[in-house]
Design a protein around this motif. Structure first.
Motif, PDB file in Angstrom:
ATOM      1  N   ASN A  11      13.083  53.911  11.635  1.00 43.45           N
ATOM      2  CA  ASN A  11      11.789  53.039  12.492  1.00 43.45           C
ATOM      3  C   ASN A  11      10.538  53.209  11.477  1.00 43.45           C
ATOM      4  N   LEU A  12      10.067  52.168  11.943  1.00 43.29           N
ATOM      5  CA  LEU A  12       8.440  52.563  12.181  1.00 43.29           C
ATOM      6  C   LEU A  12       7.772  53.484  12.467  1.00 43.29           C
ATOM      7  N   ARG A  61      15.039  42.935  11.308  1.00 46.39           N
ATOM      8  CA  ARG A  61      14.786  44.189  10.864  1.00 46.39           C
ATOM      9  C   ARG A  61      14.018  45.080   9.783  1.00 46.39           C
ATOM     10  N   HIS A  62      12.459  45.292  11.670  1.00 48.25           N
ATOM     11  CA  HIS A  62      11.696  46.772  10.493  1.00 48.25           C
ATOM     12  C   HIS A  62      10.892  45.617   9.754  1.00 48.25           C
ATOM     13  N   HIS A 103      15.962  51.385  19.637  1.00 55.51           N
ATOM     14  CA  HIS A 103      15.690  49.822  18.452  1.00 55.51           C
ATOM     15  C   HIS A 103      17.040  48.950  18.899  1.00 55.51           C
ATOM     16  N   TYR A 134      12.371  46.827  20.566  1.00 51.28           N
ATOM     17  CA  TYR A 134      12.295  48.324  19.739  1.00 51.28           C
ATOM     18  C   TYR A 134      10.723  48.623  21.386  1.00 51.28           C
ATOM     19  N   GLN A 154      11.819  50.816   4.794  1.00 49.14           N
ATOM     20  CA  GLN A 154      12.932  49.373   4.527  1.00 49.14           C
ATOM     21  C   GLN A 154      14.410  50.016   4.442  1.00 49.14           C
ATOM     22  N   ILE A 177       7.167  52.309   7.701  1.00 42.76           N
ATOM     23  CA  ILE A 177       9.038  52.602   7.265  1.00 42.76           C
ATOM     24  C   ILE A 177       8.866  52.602   6.241  1.00 42.76           C
TER      25      ILE A 177
END
Lengths: 113, 113
Positions: free
Chosen positions: A100-101, B98-99, B48, B33, A95, A93
């Protein structure tokens, strides 16, 4: 889009041996990497993570190595046990970005007793 | 602390039918997510939520997929009408930040026949 791929889709190791699972990524902006373990019927479980300002991080029996030069990530499992049998995913990711991942395809690790 | 819960765990439906998947995140996690893993392929991001708002839905395949998170608690993902290529495992994850610090549910295995 970003690509996170694995060199080998399957890996079989003898119980007690060390395992190495590799992963390549293509987004040079990725700054955070995670290894997940997925057992049958379960969701991905966090194993270990590493930030891009590091090249190695150790946990209990696991070590993650990050080579940003060649965009390569690896997971080393010491003294592999039958309970380690699962599918392993690397994920990346960025960040600081809007991404997103992103996951790789996964490697199935089979431990032979 | 209860984990991320998904229902149902399995669903088999006929092509053209409607299916609704549900995800209950960890209490207090604003970030939710949805991901999907089609057989043998990588886990792909769908969307998300931050609380009840869609932060990023760039991964939604098409307009047959509708995700909601009314009240910012649980989320539903509806597929209508379902097609054969929608088969796969749908994962939900939540995080407080987040993330970072994702916790995944066990997934819903959807089979469209």
């Amino acid at each position: 889009g970003e690509s996170v791929g694995l060199h080998l889709p399957t890996l079989s190791v003898q119980e007690g041996d060390n395992s190495i699972i590799n992963c390549a990524y293509s987004n040079s902006a990725s700054d955070y990497f995670i290894w997940y373990k997925q057992e049958s019927g379960k969701g991905p479980q966090f194993i270990i993570d590493i930030r891009s300002n590091m090249d190695k991080r150790q946990g209990q029996r696991v070590t993650v190595l990050l080579n940003k030069t060649v965009k390569h990530l690896s997971l080393q499992i010491a003294a592999t046990q039958p309970g380690d049998s699962a599918v392993y995913f690397c994920a990346e990711i960025d960040q600081t970005g809007a991404n997103n991942l992103f996951f790789g395809t996964g490697t199935r690790l089979t431990v032979i007793p | 602390e209860a984990g991320v819960t998904q229902f149902p765990s399995h669903s088999v439906i006929e092509k053209g039918q409607t299916v609704t998947l549900r995800c209950d995140p960890i209490s207090g996690h604003d970030n939710l997510y949805w991901y999907r893993r089609v057989m043998g392929k990588e886990i792909k991001f769908l969307l998300h939520f931050v609380k009840e708002s869609k932060q990023d839905e760039s991964g939604m395949p098409n307009n047959r997929f509708l995700a909601e998170r009314t009240g910012g608690t649980y989320s539903t993902l509806k597929v209508q009408p379902a097609e054969l290529e929608d088969s796969g495992v749908y994962f939900c994850a939540s995080s407080q930040i987040r993330h970072f610090g994702y916790t995944f549910g066990s997934g819903t295995r959807l089979t469209v026949v």
